[in-house]
Design a protein around this motif. Structure first.
Motif, PDB file in Angstrom:
ATOM      1  N   GLY A 224       0.778  -1.029   0.051  1.00 36.90           N
ATOM      2  CA  GLY A 224      -0.052   0.049  -0.143  1.00 36.90           C
ATOM      3  C   GLY A 224       0.712   1.345  -0.150  1.00 36.90           C
ATOM      4  O   GLY A 224       0.544   2.338  -0.713  1.00 36.90           O
ATOM      5  N   GLY A 225       1.918   1.439   0.726  1.00 37.33           N
ATOM      6  CA  GLY A 225       2.737   2.750   0.899  1.00 37.33           C
ATOM      7  C   GLY A 225       3.155   2.771  -0.326  1.00 37.33           C
ATOM      8  O   GLY A 225       3.385   3.932  -0.907  1.00 37.33           O
ATOM      9  N   ALA A 226       3.867   1.766  -1.175  1.00 33.21           N
ATOM     10  CA  ALA A 226       4.594   1.933  -2.302  1.00 33.21           C
ATOM     11  C   ALA A 226       3.465   2.433  -3.368  1.00 33.21           C
ATOM     12  O   ALA A 226       3.792   3.346  -4.453  1.00 33.21           O
ATOM     13  N   LEU A 227       2.331   1.792  -3.381  1.00 40.16           N
ATOM     14  CA  LEU A 227       1.485   2.258  -4.491  1.00 40.16           C
ATOM     15  C   LEU A 227       1.036   3.619  -4.234  1.00 40.16           C
ATOM     16  O   LEU A 227       0.622   4.311  -5.257  1.00 40.16           O
ATOM     17  N   LEU A 228       0.906   4.067  -2.903  1.00 39.36           N
ATOM     18  CA  LEU A 228       0.521   5.524  -2.670  1.00 39.36           C
ATOM     19  C   LEU A 228       1.773   6.438  -3.148  1.00 39.36           C
ATOM     20  O   LEU A 228       1.070   7.558  -3.748  1.00 39.36           O
ATOM     21  N   ALA A 229       2.825   6.083  -3.185  1.00 35.53           N
ATOM     22  CA  ALA A 229       3.880   6.889  -3.578  1.00 35.53           C
ATOM     23  C   ALA A 229       3.834   7.047  -4.979  1.00 35.53           C
ATOM     24  O   ALA A 229       4.039   8.283  -5.708  1.00 35.53           O
ATOM     25  N   VAL A 230       3.747   5.811  -5.645  1.00 35.33           N
ATOM     26  CA  VAL A 230       3.745   5.865  -7.180  1.00 35.33           C
ATOM     27  C   VAL A 230       2.627   6.676  -7.668  1.00 35.33           C
ATOM     28  O   VAL A 230       2.518   7.232  -8.546  1.00 35.33           O
ATOM     29  N   HIS A 231       1.390   6.415  -6.912  1.00 38.76           N
ATOM     30  CA  HIS A 231       0.204   7.152  -7.454  1.00 38.76           C
ATOM     31  C   HIS A 231       0.224   8.728  -7.365  1.00 38.76           C
ATOM     32  O   HIS A 231      -0.212   9.271  -8.020  1.00 38.76           O
ATOM     33  N   ALA A 232       0.916   9.116  -6.016  1.00 36.16           N
ATOM     34  CA  ALA A 232       1.033  10.520  -5.953  1.00 36.16           C
ATOM     35  C   ALA A 232       2.161  11.143  -6.417  1.00 36.16           C
ATOM     36  O   ALA A 232       2.492  12.348  -6.509  1.00 36.16           O
ATOM     37  N   GLY A 233       3.099  10.378  -7.147  1.00 35.78           N
ATOM     38  CA  GLY A 233       4.243  10.839  -7.619  1.00 35.78           C
ATOM     39  C   GLY A 233       5.242  11.570  -6.541  1.00 35.78           C
ATOM     40  O   GLY A 233       5.996  12.530  -6.825  1.00 35.78           O
ATOM     41  N   VAL A 234       5.341  10.899  -5.569  1.00 31.70           N
ATOM     42  CA  VAL A 234       6.397  11.457  -4.316  1.00 31.70           C
ATOM     43  C   VAL A 234       7.156  10.220  -4.119  1.00 31.70           C
ATOM     44  O   VAL A 234       7.019   8.918  -4.206  1.00 31.70           O
ATOM     45  N   PRO A 235       8.453  10.495  -3.603  1.00 32.10           N
ATOM     46  CA  PRO A 235       9.469   9.553  -3.097  1.00 32.10           C
ATOM     47  C   PRO A 235       8.776   8.797  -1.598  1.00 32.10           C
ATOM     48  O   PRO A 235       8.059   9.289  -1.219  1.00 32.10           O
ATOM     49  N   VAL A 236       9.391   7.835  -1.711  1.00 31.36           N
ATOM     50  CA  VAL A 236       9.408   6.791  -0.279  1.00 31.36           C
ATOM     51  C   VAL A 236      10.680   7.135   0.461  1.00 31.36           C
ATOM     52  O   VAL A 236      11.990   7.252   0.102  1.00 31.36           O
ATOM     53  N   LEU A 237      10.567   7.517   1.839  1.00 31.88           N
ATOM     54  CA  LEU A 237      11.456   7.682   2.807  1.00 31.88           C
ATOM     55  C   LEU A 237      11.594   6.451   3.653  1.00 31.88           C
ATOM     56  O   LEU A 237      10.579   6.232   4.576  1.00 31.88           O
ATOM     57  N   PRO A 238      12.641   5.718   3.664  1.00 32.46           N
ATOM     58  CA  PRO A 238      12.535   4.374   4.358  1.00 32.46           C
ATOM     59  C   PRO A 238      13.357   4.705   5.541  1.00 32.46           C
ATOM     60  O   PRO A 238      14.225   5.670   5.804  1.00 32.46           O
ATOM     61  N   VAL A 239      12.741   4.280   7.023  1.00 29.13           N
ATOM     62  CA  VAL A 239      13.288   4.440   8.207  1.00 29.13           C
ATOM     63  C   VAL A 239      13.418   3.194   8.932  1.00 29.13           C
ATOM     64  O   VAL A 239      12.474   2.466   8.832  1.00 29.13           O
ATOM     65  N   ALA A 240      14.372   3.115   9.528  1.00 33.05           N
ATOM     66  CA  ALA A 240      14.999   1.831  10.366  1.00 33.05           C
ATOM     67  C   ALA A 240      15.078   2.352  11.809  1.00 33.05           C
ATOM     68  O   ALA A 240      15.531   3.457  12.039  1.00 33.05           O
ATOM     69  N   HIS A 241      14.660   1.558  13.081  1.00 36.95           N
ATOM     70  CA  HIS A 241      14.900   1.994  14.008  1.00 36.95           C
ATOM     71  C   HIS A 241      15.192   0.530  15.263  1.00 36.95           C
ATOM     72  O   HIS A 241      14.767  -0.439  14.835  1.00 36.95           O
TER      73      HIS A 241
END
Length: 248
Positions: free
Chosen positions: A165-182
């Motif tokens: 879902g998150g990747a689909l939203l980013a592609v759909h909206a034309g914005v990057p994905v910011l990956p975060v680990a902790h």
């Protein structure tokens, strides 16, 4: 002492939830920026209280990767802690969450003020369409969107199935994905009452471009970065000097 410190923190957090929750009807009529500042203040207050009572601090790796435009944040979910610290670290953001959280007294009222994308997980395709539509609207309004792609809190070292879902939203909206680990789960674990002293590491990756790419490729890049980074930071939380300055 760990139990007593954890009890003191939980009691203080409960008091703030009740006080801030009682003020929600007054704050709810304000513009979004003022409402968000209200909930962010609550998050920061509890982060400082956590430091004081339990000795839980954090440091940030990759702060220079924070962009100056909206993104979809894909992050590990191990603890309640990251739902607090993301409000301190990132620009105004909204959460993709299950709608049942909005029904919680006091806490849910505060969530509802923040323009969340509250979905019915049992709705299938309609839930995805809702997320894509509302998510793009939030991003167009200049807000960041935070999604936990595994869908639930994971224990340190565990890996769930990354949902698209998150990747689909980013592609759909034309914005990057910011990956975060902790590694917050090392100090404040899933469904754990005890909070252990130490320093949590938050690692922020370079934004992953989505233009002209398939969502499955974007998701794989985000998953690979998050999981590889997790492997490097997981052992290093508990036992570190608790005097480490916040926001290093």
């Amino acid at each position: 002492m760990i139990f007593l410190r954890s009890l003191l923190f939980s009691a203080g957090m409960l008091v703030t939830v009740i006080i801030y929750g009682a003020l929600v009807p007054l704050v709810a009529v304000l513009p979004f920026e003022r409402r968000y500042a209200f909930t962010r203040h609550w998050a920061r207050l509890n982060l400082r209280w956590l430091e004081l009572t339990c000795g839980v601090h954090y440091r940030v790796i990759g702060r220079e990767n924070l962009p100056d435009h909206p993104v979809v944040v894909l992050s590990k979910h191990q603890s309640t802690w990251e739902t607090l610290v993301f409000q301190e670290l990132f620009p105004p953001l909204v959460w993709v969450m299950k709608r049942e959280l909005l029904w919680l007294p006091f806490f849910g009222w505060g969530l509802a003020m923040g323009r969340p994308i509250a979905i019915d997980r049992g709705a299938g395709r309609r839930a995805m369409e809702q997320m894509l539509s509302q998510g793009k609207q939030r991003l167009d309004d200049g807000l960041w969107v935070v999604i936990f792609p595994e869908g639930t809190r994971m224990r340190p070292g565990e890996r769930g199935r990354y949902r698209p879902g998150g990747a689909l939203l980013a592609v759909h909206a034309g914005v990057p994905v910011l990956p975060v680990a902790h590694n917050a789960g090392e100090l404040w674990g899933k469904k754990q009452f005890l909070k252990h002293a130490g320093t949590i590491t938050v690692a922020i990756g370079e934004p992953i471009k989505t233009a002209g790419r398939d969502a499955s490729e974007v998701l794989k890049d985000a998953q690979d970065w998050i999981e590889n980074t997790q492997a490097g930071i997981l052992p290093a939380a508990r036992g570190r000097a608790s005097g480490t300055s916040t926001n290093n």
